[in-house]
Design a protein around this motif. Structure first.
Motif, short mmCIF file in Angstrom:
data_model
loop_
_atom_site.label_atom_id
_atom_site.label_comp_id
_atom_site.label_asym_id
_atom_site.label_seq_id
_atom_site.Cartn_x
_atom_site.Cartn_y
_atom_site.Cartn_z
N ARG A 14 0.82 -1.22 0.00
CA ARG A 14 0.00 0.00 0.00
C ARG A 14 0.85 1.27 0.00
NH1 ARG A 14 -3.91 0.04 4.80
NH2 ARG A 14 -2.34 -1.19 5.89
N GLU A 15 2.10 1.15 -0.39
CA GLU A 15 3.01 2.30 -0.30
C GLU A 15 2.86 3.25 -1.48
OE1 GLU A 15 7.60 3.16 1.08
OE2 GLU A 15 7.10 1.20 0.22
N SER A 16 2.98 4.53 -1.19
CA SER A 16 2.94 5.59 -2.21
C SER A 16 4.24 5.56 -3.02
CB SER A 16 2.78 6.94 -1.52
OG SER A 16 3.17 8.01 -2.36
N PHE A 70 4.12 -1.21 -9.91
CA PHE A 70 2.72 -1.20 -9.50
C PHE A 70 2.35 0.07 -8.75
CE2 PHE A 70 4.69 -2.66 -5.59
CZ PHE A 70 3.87 -2.14 -4.59
N MET A 71 3.35 0.78 -8.22
CA MET A 71 3.08 2.00 -7.46
C MET A 71 2.87 3.22 -8.36
SD MET A 71 5.83 1.78 -4.31
CE MET A 71 7.26 1.58 -5.38
N SER A 72 3.26 3.10 -9.62
CA SER A 72 3.27 4.25 -10.52
C SER A 72 1.86 4.76 -10.83
CB SER A 72 3.96 3.87 -11.83
OG SER A 72 3.88 4.91 -12.77
N TYR A 73 1.74 6.10 -10.96
CA TYR A 73 0.49 6.73 -11.40
C TYR A 73 0.54 7.03 -12.90
CZ TYR A 73 -0.30 7.48 -6.42
OH TYR A 73 -0.47 7.30 -5.08
N SER A 74 1.72 6.83 -13.47
CA SER A 74 1.93 7.15 -14.88
C SER A 74 1.21 6.15 -15.78
CB SER A 74 3.42 7.16 -15.19
OG SER A 74 3.65 7.53 -16.53
N GLN A 184 -5.95 -4.80 -6.17
CA GLN A 184 -4.64 -5.21 -5.65
C GLN A 184 -4.85 -6.11 -4.43
OE1 GLN A 184 -2.16 -1.93 -4.47
NE2 GLN A 184 -0.39 -3.23 -4.05
N THR A 185 -4.78 -7.41 -4.65
CA THR A 185 -5.15 -8.40 -3.64
C THR A 185 -4.33 -8.27 -2.36
OG1 THR A 185 -5.71 -9.92 -5.42
CG2 THR A 185 -5.51 -10.85 -3.22
N LYS A 186 -3.03 -8.11 -2.45
CA LYS A 186 -2.17 -8.05 -1.26
C LYS A 186 -2.53 -6.85 -0.38
CE LYS A 186 1.92 -10.45 -3.06
NZ LYS A 186 3.37 -10.33 -3.39
N ALA A 187 -2.78 -5.72 -1.01
CA ALA A 187 -3.15 -4.52 -0.26
C ALA A 187 -4.51 -4.68 0.40
CB ALA A 187 -3.15 -3.30 -1.17
N LEU A 188 -5.43 -5.31 -0.33
CA LEU A 188 -6.79 -5.48 0.16
C LEU A 188 -6.81 -6.37 1.40
CD1 LEU A 188 -9.47 -4.36 -0.88
CD2 LEU A 188 -9.84 -6.50 -2.09
N ARG A 189 -5.98 -7.38 1.42
CA ARG A 189 -5.93 -8.28 2.57
C ARG A 189 -5.45 -7.57 3.83
NH1 ARG A 189 -2.92 -13.26 -0.56
NH2 ARG A 189 -4.76 -14.11 -1.64
#
Length: 324
Positions: A14-16, A70-74, A184-189
């Motif tokens: 969940r990191e920015s 996966f963190m990118s907003y681009s 994003q399954t890992k973050a959701l858990r």
């Protein structure tokens, strides 16, 4: 090349993106996140924060590009909208220029949450308190040009100085966070939040619906950019209460639109005027939102048919047209 940095932190689910860059900079004694990007010859961050792509720094940290990308907003294409965890959003839905954090979360977890990069987010749903946008020592807005996750550019430690959030506002942010990480399954858990009524609704549509409802309550003459975090919290209280029974029920929705005072309003016709302007014209006309908008309106109109005063609503022109 990849021997430059001794510390090569793995990203948290969940990191920015910019938060990861700031954490990596702090671990390697580099002045700030943007200086780190410049050292890695990634100049996008100095011109447009939304274009900062951690995957382009992968070789400098001995990481696979996919592990950071996966963190990118681009977006993948220049003409495509920005992305938030595999979901398209509009540029205005992101707030990267004036970062906000929950010091307690950073202290406990050791990283900055991507969820706080969404412009609509004003509180921490975990600690039920408003996010910090300014340094209590220098009173300046936080910046990515700072030496540490919890250190301001002025050198002071970033501390909590926020206000407690209401239960309805916390619930709203919890539901928004589930939607934000739904792809994003890992973050959701990690959220440990039960499935919400919004699990099948896209992040972009949910944000637009909340903002459309909140816009009714923005004081006249105040622009969106001029609103403080405290103003935003107060304005979001109405949609928070509205969404407490939406989209399963629409009792709060109808009550909100009917109760809010309109100059000279004395009839249900103003309900129609408000609904047509704020929801039909401003929200559901966008082609990319048509399918979800159609589903929401159908649910609303079907429920209106169960109301004691259903005849009053069903006589409205836009209701009749929808049910032709």
């Amino acid at each position: 090349m990849n021997e430059i940095f001794l510390e090569r932190p793995n990203p948290f689910p969940r990191e920015s993106a910019l938060g990861w860059a700031l954490r990596a900079a702090e671990l390697n004694a580099i002045p700030d996140a943007l200086k780190l990007a410049t050292l890695c010859k990634n100049f996008h961050a100095t011109t447009s924060l939304v274009k900062f792509n951690p995957s382009e720094l992968a070789s400098w940290f001995d990481q696979a590009p996919s592990k950071l990308g996966f963190m990118s907003y681009s977006p993948l294409k220049k003409t495509s909208p920005p992305m938030f965890r595999k979901q398209p959003v509009t540029p205005k839905m992101l707030n990267l220029r004036t970062p906000r954090i929950c010091p307690s979360c950073v202290q406990e977890n050791g990283y900055i949450h991507a969820f706080w990069d969404l412009d609509l987010v004003s509180i921490c749903p975990t600690h039920r308190i408003s996010l910090v946008t300014r340094c209590s020592a220098c009173n300046k807005h936080l910046s990515w040009r700072r030496p540490g996750l919890l250190i301001c550019r002025c050198g002071a430690k970033i501390k909590h100085n926020g206000v407690q959030a209401s239960k309805s506002l916390v619930t709203l942010h919890q539901q928004l966070e589930v939607t934000a990480y739904s792809k994003q399954t890992k973050a959701l858990r990690q959220l440990h939040i039960e499935s919400t009524a919004f699990k099948d609704i896209s992040l972009r549509f949910l944000i637009k619906f909340i903002e459309t409802t909140a816009r009714i309550n923005i004081p006249k003459g105040r622009s969106r950019m001029a609103l403080s975090l405290e103003d935003k919290m107060q304005i979001l209280e109405k949609p928070a209460k509205l969404l407490s029974d939406w989209p399963t029920n629409f009792y709060n929705f109808l009550a909100l639109l009917n109760r809010e005072p309109y100059p000279g309003s004395k009839s249900i016709g103003f309900f129609e005027k408000r609904f047509l302007y704020y929801y039909i014209e401003q929200l559901f006309v966008a082609p990319e939102d048509f399918m979800e908008g159609n589903e929401v309106l159908s649910r609303l109109f079907d429920q209106i048919l169960t109301y004691p005063n259903r005849a009053t609503y069903s006589e409205l022109p836009f209701f009749s047209i929808w049910h032709l």
